[in-house]
Design an enzyme around this catalytic site. Structure first.
Site, short mmCIF file in Angstrom:
data_model
loop_
_atom_site.label_atom_id
_atom_site.label_comp_id
_atom_site.label_asym_id
_atom_site.label_seq_id
_atom_site.Cartn_x
_atom_site.Cartn_y
_atom_site.Cartn_z
NE ARG A 162 -3.58 -2.17 2.82
CZ ARG A 162 -3.33 -3.33 3.44
NH1 ARG A 162 -2.13 -3.52 4.00
NH2 ARG A 162 -4.25 -4.27 3.52
CE LYS A 185 -6.38 -0.59 4.64
NZ LYS A 185 -7.63 -0.73 3.88
CG HIS A 253 -4.88 1.02 -3.99
ND1 HIS A 253 -4.15 0.72 -2.85
CD2 HIS A 253 -5.93 0.13 -4.01
CE1 HIS A 253 -4.72 -0.29 -2.21
NE2 HIS A 253 -5.80 -0.66 -2.89
NE ARG A 256 -2.93 -3.38 -1.43
CZ ARG A 256 -2.57 -4.27 -0.50
NH1 ARG A 256 -1.28 -4.57 -0.35
NH2 ARG A 256 -3.46 -4.85 0.26
CG HIS A 279 -6.38 -8.73 1.03
ND1 HIS A 279 -6.55 -9.15 -0.27
CD2 HIS A 279 -6.19 -7.39 0.96
CE1 HIS A 279 -6.47 -8.11 -1.10
NE2 HIS A 279 -6.26 -7.03 -0.37
CE1 TYR A 288 -6.39 -7.15 -7.04
CE2 TYR A 288 -6.52 -8.31 -4.96
CZ TYR A 288 -6.31 -7.15 -5.66
OH TYR A 288 -6.01 -5.98 -4.99
#
Length: 307
Positions: A162, A185, A253, A256, A279, A288
């Protein structure tokens, strides 16, 4: 808004948010979203009843209360995605609160989330991703800034970082190792590979950077030596896509997204890609596969046009 809650319920809300932050590792942005959504629900409930919401009221909540709230939210223009997020926060709180207070929040947990179509990631084609990085590095005005922008873009595309993670690198992280430990995150750590081309790009930037590198200081610097603002990376990408004729979806982004999509197309394992991206849920990574399938259908349609 605070008048809509009894002191006991206000304390319970703060305790739940603190637990989400400490135990589940929710990010500050997630905590703020939870707080906003839940306070909005409790404020509606207080207005609906004509008195401040209190713990005893939550213990006897009914399905019709939830339906009235959701109808109210739709009426003020809240879309399905935002309403689903708010409902998720409400369910999470009631699950925790019901266990603490000794009641079953069946009415809340039985409510179905609104259906909505998830937006697919919009990656760049492989040649476009490479062209963006080359373009950023060829910008002639200030060579060290061009090298910096190319290094950041190479990390986004080559390691799936990120932008906040790339700009969070410190001087002590150099020279970049083969595997880099990233805190993403919610404070979750993961290891990501650093390709030789990325290490070379960062080294080229450091050779030209006019500012001293210190262990606790930012690796990527702005024009005045302070930490690089992510807006400057976005602006550099805007310039590259204008020069290359790329769509507006060609953002930092998107690099990524491109990392994940191209890795999947090359035979990468979905679970491994999930770990590399950081994730929390495999369902997020599975988006994806839809991108890859859509691309295959485009190729099929081009090769086999309809009569």
């Amino acid at each position: 808004m605070s008048l809509a809650l009894s002191p006991a319920l206000r304390d319970a809300l703060e305790a739940w948010l603190a637990e989400e932050r400490a135990i589940d590792g929710a990010s500050e942005a997630t905590i703020r979203a939870y707080a906003t959504d839940l306070r909005g629900f409790l404020a509606f409930l207080a207005d609906y009843d004509g008195e401040p919401a209190a713990p005893a009221r939550l213990a006897r909540i009914e399905l019709r209360d939830l339906r009235a709230w959701m109808s109210h939210e739709r009426g003020r223009g809240l879309g399905p995605r935002s309403l689903a997020r708010a409902l998720s926060a409400v369910k999470g709180f009631f699950r925790w609160f019901g266990k603490r207070e000794g009641f079953e929040p069946t009415a809340v947990l039985s409510v179905r989330s609104p259906k909505f179509t998830r937006k697919l990631p919009r990656p760049l084609a492989e040649d476009a991703a490479r062209a963006v990085i080359a373009d950023l590095g060829d910008t002639p005005e200030v060579p060290w800034i061009a090298a910096r922008d190319a290094a950041v873009a190479t990390l986004l595309y080559g390691s799936g970082l990120r932008i906040s993670e790339a700009l969070g690198l410190r001087g002590r992280d150099t020279p970049l190792p083969d595997m880099l430990r990233i805190v993403g995150k919610g404070g979750k750590e993961r290891l990501v590979p650093v390709l030789p081309v990325a290490r070379e790009a960062v080294a080229a930037y450091l050779d030209l950077c006019p500012f001293d590198l210190v262990p606790d200081g930012p690796l990527f610097r702005g024009a005045r030596g302070r930490a690089l603002n992510p807006r400057m990376v976005t602006r550099a990408m805007e310039g590259a896509r204008a020069r290359l004729g790329l769509p507006a979806s060609a953002t930092p982004h998107a690099l990524r997204h491109s990392f994940a999509t191209h890795l999947l197309a090359a035979g990468g394992d979905l679970r491994t890609i999930q770990e590399l991206l950081g994730h929390a849920s495999l369902s997020t990574t599975q988006a994806y596969t839809a991108v890859d399938t859509a691309r295959l259908l485009d190729v099929y349609d081009a090769a086999h046009p309809k009569a």
